[in-house]
Design a protein around this motif. Structure first.
Motif, PDB file in Angstrom:
ATOM      1  N   ALA A   1       0.805  -1.162  -0.285  1.00  0.00           N
ATOM      2  CA  ALA A   1      -0.100   0.300  -0.204  1.00  0.00           C
ATOM      3  C   ALA A   1       0.849   1.133  -0.146  1.00  0.00           C
ATOM      4  O   ALA A   1       0.088   2.360  -0.434  1.00  0.00           O
ATOM      5  N   SER A   2       2.215   1.309   0.740  1.00  0.00           N
ATOM      6  CA  SER A   2       2.908   2.482   0.933  1.00  0.00           C
ATOM      7  C   SER A   2       3.775   2.651  -0.369  1.00  0.00           C
ATOM      8  O   SER A   2       4.308   3.739  -0.538  1.00  0.00           O
ATOM      9  N   TYR A   3       4.113   1.883  -1.129  1.00  0.00           N
ATOM     10  CA  TYR A   3       5.014   1.824  -2.384  1.00  0.00           C
ATOM     11  C   TYR A   3       4.377   2.770  -4.138  1.00  0.00           C
ATOM     12  O   TYR A   3       2.531   2.365  -3.931  1.00  0.00           O
ATOM     13  N   ALA A   4       4.125   3.830  -4.424  1.00  0.00           N
ATOM     14  CA  ALA A   4       4.086   4.383  -5.060  1.00  0.00           C
ATOM     15  C   ALA A   4       4.873   4.090  -6.254  1.00  0.00           C
ATOM     16  O   ALA A   4       5.988   4.754  -6.244  1.00  0.00           O
ATOM     17  N   HIS A   5       4.605   3.569  -7.303  1.00  0.00           N
ATOM     18  CA  HIS A   5       5.246   3.347  -8.303  1.00  0.00           C
ATOM     19  C   HIS A   5       5.259   4.331  -9.367  1.00  0.00           C
ATOM     20  O   HIS A   5       6.337   5.299  -9.506  1.00  0.00           O
ATOM     21  N   ASN A   6       4.505   5.352  -9.579  1.00  0.00           N
ATOM     22  CA  ASN A   6       4.275   6.427 -10.051  1.00  0.00           C
ATOM     23  C   ASN A   6       5.552   6.329 -11.739  1.00  0.00           C
ATOM     24  O   ASN A   6       6.101   7.569 -11.972  1.00  0.00           O
TER      25      ASN A   6
ATOM     26  N   ASP B   1      -0.151   2.805 -12.283  1.00  0.00           N
ATOM     27  CA  ASP B   1      -1.204   2.587 -11.747  1.00  0.00           C
ATOM     28  C   ASP B   1      -2.134   3.045 -11.003  1.00  0.00           C
ATOM     29  O   ASP B   1      -3.366   2.310 -11.410  1.00  0.00           O
ATOM     30  N   LEU B   2      -2.689   4.354 -12.270  1.00  0.00           N
ATOM     31  CA  LEU B   2      -3.983   4.772 -12.250  1.00  0.00           C
ATOM     32  C   LEU B   2      -4.479   4.367 -13.525  1.00  0.00           C
ATOM     33  O   LEU B   2      -5.393   4.509 -13.894  1.00  0.00           O
ATOM     34  N   ASP B   3      -3.818   4.245 -14.433  1.00  0.00           N
ATOM     35  CA  ASP B   3      -3.830   3.383 -15.825  1.00  0.00           C
ATOM     36  C   ASP B   3      -5.033   2.454 -15.100  1.00  0.00           C
ATOM     37  O   ASP B   3      -5.007   0.751 -15.103  1.00  0.00           O
TER      38      ASP B   3
END
Ligand SMILES: *[C@@H]1O[C@H](CO)[C@@H](O)[C@H](O)[C@H]1NC(C)=O
Ligand SMILES: *[C@@H]1O[C@H](CO)[C@@H](O)[C@H](O)[C@H]1NC(C)=O
Ligand SMILES: *[C@@H]1O[C@H](CO)[C@@H](O)[C@H](O)[C@H]1NC(C)=O
Ligand SMILES: *[C@@H]1O[C@H](CO)[C@@H](O)[C@H](O)[C@H]1NC(C)=O
Ligand SMILES: *[C@@H]1O[C@H](CO)[C@@H](O)[C@H](O)[C@H]1NC(C)=O
Length: 197
Positions: free
Chosen positions: A19-24, A100-102
């Protein structure tokens, strides 16, 4: 009981880790280094729950000098909506600037260790696949599970070699796919498992 506690702890840790990992990660920063094809013909209609697609992929070895595959660890093959099936549907929207939002490719077909060549996977189209026009994209991931390369069974504008899936038999909104078919879904599975423990 102790086993349960240890198990719950492990799950808790993995929840936070995920949950804490933001790939972006943006698609344009990836090397398009895989050649991906499907057994389908352009415009073919396949039946969900019945028909199979063979997906093959390989590293484009012409790129060894310009886009090396040294950091490729795993691959993930995904079923993706073609633009024609995305118009007016916010829950299928493309975000190439942050994968991640795709929502272009919500369905995981298979994943596994990366190998340069001779990759082939026979996929039986799941029953609850929505009626739509699709292509296949395969991502390569590094050891951190970040996408670092990809290839797709269509051209850049996503207009060639598309195929249709007829999900009429069991087409349902809010089917299991929408929950389990994306990385957010996996997080819910973790949480659910934790809850059950
Ligand atoms: C994602 O990366 C872009 C470009 O590097 C940056 O501008 C943006 O702020 C980042 N977004 C998040 C949520 O980290
Ligand atoms: C690799 O390069 C060779 C020689 O230029 C060419 O014939 C072949 O089509 C190329 N392969 C790919 C996948 O681009
Ligand atoms: C693409 O390939 C180049 C050359 O090997 C490399 O420098 C770059 O880091 C690669 N990009 C990614 C996202 O792996
Ligand atoms: C592989 O990963 C290392 C460490 O993140 C990085 O320094 C290097 O540029 C990467 N190589 C390629 C070819 O992407
Ligand atoms: C699903 O696709 C099939 C074949 O293209 C079509 O006959 C059918 O009407 C479609 N069903 C829905 C609900 O759109």
């Amino acid at each position: 009981m102790e086993v349960h506690i240890a198990f719950a702890f492990l799950l808790l840790v993995s929840c936070f880790a995920t949950a804490s990992y933001a790939h972006n990660v943006s698609l344009s920063t990836l090397n398009q280094s895989l050649i991906v094809s499907t057994s389908t013909t352009a415009g073919q209609v396949l039946r969900a729950g019945v028909d199979q697609i063979t997906i093959t992929w390989a590293y484009n070895t012409n790129l060894t000098a310009t886009a090396s595959d040294t950091n490729y660890t795993t691959v993930e093959a995904k079923l993706c909506y073609a633009p024609v099936s995305q118009t007016g549907q916010d829950d299928r929207k493309t975000d190439d600037n942050n994968l991640d939002l795709d929502k272009t490719c919500p369905f995981v077909i298979t994943d596994g260790p990366y190998q340069r060549s001779d990759n082939s996977f026979v996929w039986t189209i799941p029953k609850d696949t929505p009626n739509a026009t699709y292509f296949v994209r395969v991502y390569t991931l590094d050891a951190d599970d970040d996408q670092i390369g990809y290839g797709q069974s269509t051209n850049g504008p996503k207009t060639s070699n598309l195929f249709l899936i007829d999900g009429t038999v069991s087409d349902q909104k809010g089917s299991a796919w929408s929950l389990f078919g994306n990385s957010f879904g996996y997080r819910y599975v973790w949480l659910l498992t934790l809850f059950l423990v």
